[in-house]
Design a protein around this motif. Sequence first.
Motif, PDB file in Angstrom:
ATOM      1  N   LEU A  38       0.866  -1.174   0.000  1.00 16.85           N
ATOM      2  CA  LEU A  38       0.000   0.000   0.000  1.00 16.85           C
ATOM      3  C   LEU A  38       0.906   1.228   0.000  1.00 16.85           C
ATOM      4  CD1 LEU A  38      -2.784   1.416   0.276  1.00 16.85           C
ATOM      5  CD2 LEU A  38      -2.467   1.271   2.764  1.00 16.85           C
ATOM      6  N   ILE A  39       0.908   1.970  -1.096  1.00 20.29           N
ATOM      7  CA  ILE A  39       1.827   3.093  -1.240  1.00 20.29           C
ATOM      8  C   ILE A  39       1.035   4.387  -1.168  1.00 20.29           C
ATOM      9  CG2 ILE A  39       3.525   4.207  -2.712  1.00 20.29           C
ATOM     10  CD1 ILE A  39       4.207   1.498  -3.841  1.00 20.29           C
ATOM     11  N   ARG A  55      -0.603   2.868  -5.214  1.00 20.36           N
ATOM     12  CA  ARG A  55      -0.703   1.471  -5.622  1.00 20.36           C
ATOM     13  C   ARG A  55      -1.198   0.627  -4.465  1.00 20.36           C
ATOM     14  NH1 ARG A  55       4.527  -2.054  -7.298  1.00 20.36           N
ATOM     15  NH2 ARG A  55       4.835  -1.960  -5.048  1.00 20.36           N
ATOM     16  N   LEU A  56      -1.996  -0.378  -4.796  1.00 21.06           N
ATOM     17  CA  LEU A  56      -2.352  -1.418  -3.843  1.00 21.06           C
ATOM     18  C   LEU A  56      -2.079  -2.758  -4.508  1.00 21.06           C
ATOM     19  CD1 LEU A  56      -3.573  -2.304  -1.134  1.00 21.06           C
ATOM     20  CD2 LEU A  56      -5.820  -2.312  -2.255  1.00 21.06           C
ATOM     21  N   ARG A  78      -6.531  11.542  -3.779  1.00 29.46           N
ATOM     22  CA  ARG A  78      -6.983  10.684  -4.869  1.00 29.46           C
ATOM     23  C   ARG A  78      -6.359   9.297  -4.734  1.00 29.46           C
ATOM     24  NH1 ARG A  78      -9.873  14.357  -4.769  1.00 29.46           N
ATOM     25  NH2 ARG A  78     -10.252  15.939  -6.388  1.00 29.46           N
ATOM     26  N   TRP A  79      -7.087   8.307  -5.217  1.00 27.97           N
ATOM     27  CA  TRP A  79      -6.561   6.940  -5.283  1.00 27.97           C
ATOM     28  C   TRP A  79      -6.269   6.638  -6.748  1.00 27.97           C
ATOM     29  CZ3 TRP A  79      -7.611   3.063  -1.050  1.00 27.97           C
ATOM     30  CH2 TRP A  79      -6.966   1.837  -1.292  1.00 27.97           C
ATOM     31  N   TRP A  80      -4.989   6.395  -7.051  1.00 30.63           N
ATOM     32  CA  TRP A  80      -4.574   6.078  -8.405  1.00 30.63           C
ATOM     33  C   TRP A  80      -4.661   4.561  -8.620  1.00 30.63           C
ATOM     34  CZ3 TRP A  80      -1.381   9.793 -11.427  1.00 30.63           C
ATOM     35  CH2 TRP A  80      -1.203  11.008 -10.775  1.00 30.63           C
ATOM     36  N   VAL A  81      -5.293   4.150  -9.696  1.00 32.08           N
ATOM     37  CA  VAL A  81      -5.338   2.732 -10.061  1.00 32.08           C
ATOM     38  C   VAL A  81      -4.698   2.597 -11.434  1.00 32.08           C
ATOM     39  CG1 VAL A  81      -6.762   0.712 -10.501  1.00 32.08           C
ATOM     40  CG2 VAL A  81      -7.418   2.328  -8.700  1.00 32.08           C
ATOM     41  N   GLY A  82      -3.557   1.946 -11.463  1.00 28.27           N
ATOM     42  CA  GLY A  82      -2.835   1.770 -12.714  1.00 28.27           C
ATOM     43  C   GLY A  82      -2.541   0.313 -12.983  1.00 28.27           C
ATOM     44  N   GLY A  88      -9.151  -5.853  -9.818  1.00 29.80           N
ATOM     45  CA  GLY A  88     -10.265  -5.821  -8.876  1.00 29.80           C
ATOM     46  C   GLY A  88     -10.254  -4.637  -7.947  1.00 29.80           C
ATOM     47  N   VAL A  89      -9.142  -3.882  -7.904  1.00 32.70           N
ATOM     48  CA  VAL A  89      -9.083  -2.726  -7.009  1.00 32.70           C
ATOM     49  C   VAL A  89     -10.144  -1.699  -7.388  1.00 32.70           C
ATOM     50  CG1 VAL A  89      -7.680  -0.748  -6.290  1.00 32.70           C
ATOM     51  CG2 VAL A  89      -6.680  -3.038  -6.333  1.00 32.70           C
TER      52      VAL A  89
END
Length: 261
Positions: A38-39, A55-56, A78-82, A88-89
């Motif tokens: 978890l970053i 990142r998760l 904000r939560w970044w999803v890359g 599934g995140v």
Amino acid sequence: MNAAGSEATSLHEISLHMANLRAHWLAWGGSDSIHEDLIVYRSGLQHGLLNGVLRLSGRSVPEAAPEAEQQLADLPWRWWVGPDSDAGVAGALLERGYSRIGSMPVMAVRLDQMSEPPPPVGLVIECVDGPDGVRDYVVAYASSFGVGATLQNLVVDAESSLRTDLGRLIRVVGRIDGRAVATSAVLISRGVAGIYWVGTDPTYRRRGIGAALTAAAMAIGRQHGALVCTLQASDMGAPVYRRLGFTPVSEVVLYSPPLRP
């Protein structure tokens, strides 16, 4: 960590692109490692771009989200999803009440194939450092990134105190008649040149200034030994970057947290 070497040789070494992105934002404050599951980065400033989750990986959203939400409480973030986040995140965030607020293509170009458009007449491009240079840089990008007047001094202080152990950041300012009107920055980290903070004062847009500042940052990356250049593009910036030879290689999606009582 190799901050200046040319580890990346292909546009599609996505892990290095994302590691550069994490290094850039973690310089504002946050986790000691860019390899944690978890970053979280936290500048402590009241600006949604300057705090967030990058990142998760290896943990579930129901387990990790409360930890992130506690670390970032009382701040916009904000939560970044890359592509480096677990599958599934995104769906799990939506189930938790997060809102999708936009996406940005991750774009890349090989610097040995870059094109350099001639700068607009009257534009002077220079690298800046030191208190006066950093202030000019922040004031010039403020209107592009929603940094209000009451926040600018704090952002100048934060810019002046960024971590330097995650890579080498070079700030670039474009001036017209001595006035700083545009910016870019390049981070040499993880074997690629990452471009950030490309912005032009609205009064000076549509003159090719943004393209010139981007090309200047690319040239600096090449001078420092990087072969691949990466960035995350806004809707406004994407056509400019395509003309400079960038191509989409992935995508990041941003989510905003739900309001909690």
